[in-house]
Design a protein around this motif. Structure first.
Motif, mmCIF file in Angstrom:
data_model
loop_
_atom_site.group_PDB
_atom_site.id
_atom_site.type_symbol
_atom_site.label_atom_id
_atom_site.label_comp_id
_atom_site.label_asym_id
_atom_site.label_seq_id
_atom_site.Cartn_x
_atom_site.Cartn_y
_atom_site.Cartn_z
ATOM 1 N N THR A 1 50.431 34.242 50.327
ATOM 2 C CA THR A 1 50.614 33.734 48.975
ATOM 3 C C THR A 1 50.509 32.213 49.011
ATOM 4 O O THR A 1 50.802 31.586 50.034
ATOM 5 N N TYR A 2 50.079 31.628 47.890
ATOM 6 C CA TYR A 2 49.959 30.180 47.806
ATOM 7 C C TYR A 2 50.642 29.698 46.543
ATOM 8 O O TYR A 2 50.905 30.477 45.619
ATOM 9 N N LYS B 1 43.968 35.782 41.841
ATOM 10 C CA LYS B 1 44.315 34.444 41.377
ATOM 11 C C LYS B 1 45.534 34.454 40.473
ATOM 12 O O LYS B 1 46.340 33.515 40.492
ATOM 13 N N THR B 2 45.679 35.505 39.682
ATOM 14 C CA THR B 2 46.810 35.569 38.759
ATOM 15 C C THR B 2 48.120 35.591 39.528
ATOM 16 O O THR B 2 49.071 34.888 39.185
ATOM 17 N N ALA B 3 48.162 36.407 40.574
ATOM 18 C CA ALA B 3 49.370 36.539 41.389
ATOM 19 C C ALA B 3 49.436 35.484 42.491
ATOM 20 O O ALA B 3 50.454 35.387 43.189
ATOM 21 N N LYS B 4 48.378 34.740 42.679
ATOM 22 C CA LYS B 4 48.274 33.726 43.726
ATOM 23 C C LYS B 4 48.529 34.317 45.097
ATOM 24 O O LYS B 4 49.376 33.817 45.869
ATOM 25 N N HIS B 5 47.811 35.404 45.390
ATOM 26 C CA HIS B 5 47.871 35.909 46.752
ATOM 27 C C HIS B 5 46.513 36.429 47.181
ATOM 28 O O HIS B 5 45.657 36.775 46.355
ATOM 29 N N PHE B 6 46.298 36.421 48.485
ATOM 30 C CA PHE B 6 45.052 36.889 49.075
ATOM 31 C C PHE B 6 45.369 37.601 50.384
ATOM 32 O O PHE B 6 46.405 37.343 50.990
ATOM 33 N N SER B 7 44.514 38.520 50.760
ATOM 34 C CA SER B 7 44.789 39.386 51.906
ATOM 35 C C SER B 7 43.554 39.543 52.779
ATOM 36 O O SER B 7 42.423 39.510 52.285
#
Lengths: 112, 116
Positions: free
Chosen positions: A24-25, A68-74
């Motif tokens: 998460t960012y 982008k909405t949740a500000k996370h990437f996997s």
């Protein structure tokens, strides 16, 4: 400034299983999200990256997804192999080509 | 050279001494970064140089740390009055910077600093 959280810190899987690492960012202006792999005793190397104008990117057995909405990437690794064992770092950059802020890393161990 | 070169690869020093770490980036790369890697702490940003612009020093942990980049190429990271908590691997990286379509960082092998 940007803050990147990465989970889990360690991950053990059996060969052939899938592995997922999540980050998460905090800075909504971040638009570049790379993943680096660091094998034991070696330098970090880029394995895949994604920009904020796409939601998913694949390269053979690895894929990255971005919300982008949740500000996370996997990072997703399928059909894991022992040579996938390494520390994986996610990162985020608020302005594309400037400072990269890294997560603390995930040690992935793939057992034969 | 073909890649980012760092020296020394290993440095053992006594507490209170000054150390200099050198980085020679890939030719043509305008961006240069210093990161610090401690066990379990990931890659901690220290400083970023982009061309002739003023460097981003926001990651330097104290005024004992400084860095310069001469002629837009070689960089030196200086740690004054070293402390035991400075022990870490110091990684340098370079990239093509803003003029390129990629943000890929190319890392050196690192300089392992041990402060006794």
């Amino acid at each position: 400034g940007e803050n990147v959280e990465q989970h889990p810190s360690t991950l053990s899987v059996q060969e052939g299983d899938s592995a997922v690492i999540k980050c998460t960012y905090s800075d909504s202006a971040s638009n570049y999200f790379p993943w680096y792999k660091q094998e034991l005793g070696k330098r970090p190397q880029l394995i895949i990256d994604i920009r904020s104008n796409v939601g998913e990117k694949k390269d053979q057995r690895i894929a990255v997804t971005l919300n982008k909405t949740a500000k996370h990437f996997s990072l997703h690794i399928t059909e894991t192999q022992p040579e996938d064992s390494a520390v994986y770092f996610c990162a985020a950059s608020p302005r594309g080509y400037s400072t990269l802020t890294f997560g603390k890393g995930t040690m992935l161990l793939v057992s034969p | 050279g073909a890649g980012v070169s760092q020296s020394p690869s290993n440095k053992v020093t006594e507490k209170g001494k000054d150390v200099e770490l050198r980085c020679d980036p890939i030719s043509g790369h305008t961006a240069l970064y210093w990161y610090r890697q401690s066990l379990g702490q990931g890659l901690e940003f220290l400083i970023y140089f982009q061309g002739n612009s003023a460097p981003d020093k926001s990651g330097l942990p104290s005024d004992r740390f400084s860095a310069e980049r001469t002629g837009g190429s070689v960089s030196t990271l200086t740690i004054q009055r070293t402390q035991q908590e400075d022990s870490a691997v110091y990684l340098c990286a370079s990239s093509l910077g803003r003029l390129a379509g990629t943000g890929e960082l190319f890392f050196g092998e690192g300089s392992r600093l041990t402060v006794l």
